[in-house]
Design an enzyme around this catalytic site. Structure first.
Site, PDB file in Angstrom:
ATOM      1  N   TRP A  99    -137.607  61.607  27.124  1.00 42.69           N
ATOM      2  CA  TRP A  99    -136.838  61.436  28.363  1.00 42.69           C
ATOM      3  C   TRP A  99    -136.578  59.964  28.624  1.00 42.69           C
ATOM      4  CZ3 TRP A  99    -134.410  65.562  29.230  1.00 42.69           C
ATOM      5  CH2 TRP A  99    -135.007  66.823  29.081  1.00 42.69           C
ATOM      6  N   ASP A 166    -138.768  57.793  36.827  1.00 41.44           N
ATOM      7  CA  ASP A 166    -138.487  59.217  36.640  1.00 41.44           C
ATOM      8  C   ASP A 166    -139.823  59.929  36.840  1.00 41.44           C
ATOM      9  OD1 ASP A 166    -138.106  61.787  35.702  1.00 41.44           O
ATOM     10  OD2 ASP A 166    -137.240  61.206  33.767  1.00 41.44           O
ATOM     11  N   LYS A 190    -140.047  71.266  38.130  1.00 44.75           N
ATOM     12  CA  LYS A 190    -141.397  71.218  37.579  1.00 44.75           C
ATOM     13  C   LYS A 190    -142.498  71.297  38.624  1.00 44.75           C
ATOM     14  CE  LYS A 190    -139.402  69.498  33.559  1.00 44.75           C
ATOM     15  NZ  LYS A 190    -138.484  68.442  33.197  1.00 44.75           N
TER      16      LYS A 190
HETATM   17  C1  LIG Z   1    -137.523  67.808  32.576  1.00 52.83           C
HETATM   18  C2  LIG Z   1    -137.414  66.342  32.590  1.00 52.83           C
HETATM   19  C3  LIG Z   1    -136.179  65.679  32.628  1.00 52.83           C
HETATM   20  C4  LIG Z   1    -134.861  66.423  32.559  1.00 52.83           C
HETATM   21  O1  LIG Z   1    -134.580  67.003  33.757  1.00 52.83           O
HETATM   22  P1  LIG Z   1    -133.184  67.749  34.018  1.00 52.83           P
HETATM   23  O2  LIG Z   1    -133.311  68.088  35.463  1.00 52.83           O
HETATM   24  O3  LIG Z   1    -133.147  68.926  33.112  1.00 52.83           O
HETATM   25  O4  LIG Z   1    -132.095  66.789  33.727  1.00 52.83           O
HETATM   26  C5  LIG Z   1    -136.168  64.316  32.690  1.00 52.83           C
HETATM   27  N1  LIG Z   1    -137.315  63.605  32.730  1.00 52.83           N
HETATM   28  C6  LIG Z   1    -138.524  64.207  32.689  1.00 52.83           C
HETATM   29  C7  LIG Z   1    -139.768  63.368  32.743  1.00 52.83           C
HETATM   30  C8  LIG Z   1    -138.604  65.587  32.615  1.00 52.83           C
HETATM   31  O5  LIG Z   1    -139.811  66.185  32.593  1.00 52.83           O
END
Ligand SMILES: *Cc1c(COP(=O)(O)O)cnc(C)c1O
Length: 356
Positions: A99, A166, A190
């Site tokens: 990511w 993030d 999540k």
């Molecule tokens: C799941 C995830 C993403 C991607 O998220 P989307 O909402 O599908 O774009 C980005 N960064 C991390 C750390 C993730 O766990």
């Protein structure tokens, strides 16, 4: 049989969230209408969104001067929205996984990116610690929890430039010092809500510094001014998020969540370290994620991987297959995962060890 849901995302939500959302989908507070059918500008929905925003502020102790936004496009759209709004001449990123590297790729579209450190060569098995953040970068971007690799930055760091994080897969897993960040974002699927909602916590005064034209939908100022109502927000996902936030509050807030998460992670890692069949793929113990626990078969038992997976599946374990880029297993033990499910996985690992 009720399954133990270890999926990485979309993932387990509290029964409280699922039940209340289901009720609101059938009949929102005895209104005779479904939450799916009402206007996002109705007073009922405006109150839902405001309550959710208030709970963000309360649970995370968000200081004055920040906005909480409910957007769409996932964390993946934030990979480009961040540079669109903040990139002037150079940005710094820490590369701790897939990511993070996707965020870096988008940053590079805007100009010079300084990747201050990367654990890619080592298969992202640790969080690099030895690096300097350039003082002339417009921002420093980190991924606090590496969902795929099972590593996590567990402290709020001090950065000499605006810190962007993030937090898709560890938001609400522990108390945060939001004042150390300029921007925090993540997909909600999540630890918060079903897919479709993206949260952004942004320090208002970091905006307005770039010269480029920003498309209206990608300009954070649009969503701050319009209070996430510039266009139709993801109504049902926000409604579900509100219930998750209420449940967090009822459970004692983020200190209580953190305690429970530390406990669940500790007993599971202890079993991985003890059990002769398994090994953790995170080399530095202090980097082991408390949200996504990755492990593989010990080299002597490599041929038992498929057998363990079906053994565990038969016993109600769902979603423990590792990400295709890592292999092995991954148990995602987000906030809503009860300790009893983690214990059920441990019992399964022990039963399999006896059998082999
Ligand atoms: C799941 C995830 C993403 C991607 O998220 P989307 O909402 O599908 O774009 C980005 N960064 C991390 C750390 C993730 O766990």
């Amino acid at each position: 049989m009720k399954k133990h849901n270890f999926a990485a995302g979309p993932s387990i939500l509290s029964p409280y969230t699922v039940e209340h959302t289901a009720k609101g989908i059938l009949d929102l507070d005895n209104s005779g209408l479904s939450i799916m059918e009402i206007s996002h500008r109705s007073k009922e929905f405006m109150a839902i969104m405001e309550d959710a925003r208030q709970l963000f502020v309360e649970l995370l102790d968000i200081p004055e001067g920040y906005s909480v936004l409910f957007l769409q496009g996932g964390a993946s759209l934030q990979f480009c929205m961040v540079p669109y709004n903040l990139f002037k001449h150079k940005a710094a990123y820490l590369d701790t996984g897939s990511w993070a590297s996707k965020a870096i790729k988008e940053g590079k579209i805007f100009g010079e990116v300084d990747v201050v450190a990367s654990s890619k060569e080592a298969g992202y098995t640790f969080i690099p610690k030895d690096y300097t953040i350039p003082g002339d970068a417009d921002y420093f971007h980190i991924t606090t929890n590496n969902t795929i690799y099972g590593t996590e930055i567990k402290d709020d760091m001090d950065a000499p430039v605006p810190l962007v994080a993030d937090m898709s897969s560890d938001i609400f897993s522990r108390p945060l010092d939001v004042s150390k960040y300029a921007l925090i974002y993540g997909g909600a699927q999540k630890n918060l809500a079903p897919a479709g909602l993206t949260f952004v916590i942004i320090k208002n005064d970091i905006l307005g510094g770039v010269d480029r034209a920003i498309p209206t939908m990608l300009d954070y100022r649009t969503h701050i001014d319009q209070e996430s109502m510039f266009n139709t927000p993801p109504v049902v996902a926000i409604y579900a998020a509100l219930h998750t936030l209420r449940w967090y509050k009822e459970k004692g807030g983020l200190n209580a969540m953190h305690r429970l998460n530390l406990e669940k992670a500790a007993i599971l890692y202890e079993e991985i370290d003890r059990n002769r069949l398994f090994v953790s793929n995170v080399t530095n113990e202090e980097d082991r994620s408390i949200m996504n626990v990755t492990f593989i078969m010990h080299a002597d038992y490599k041929d038992k991987e498929a057998e363990f997976l079906s053994f565990a599946t038969e016993r109600g374990m769902s979603g423990i297959k590792g990400h295709r880029s890592v292999g092995g297993f991954r148990a995602s033990i987000y906030n809503a995962m009860p300790r009893s499910s983690v214990q059920a996985l441990i019992d399964t690992m022990q039963a399999f060890e006896k059998k082999v």
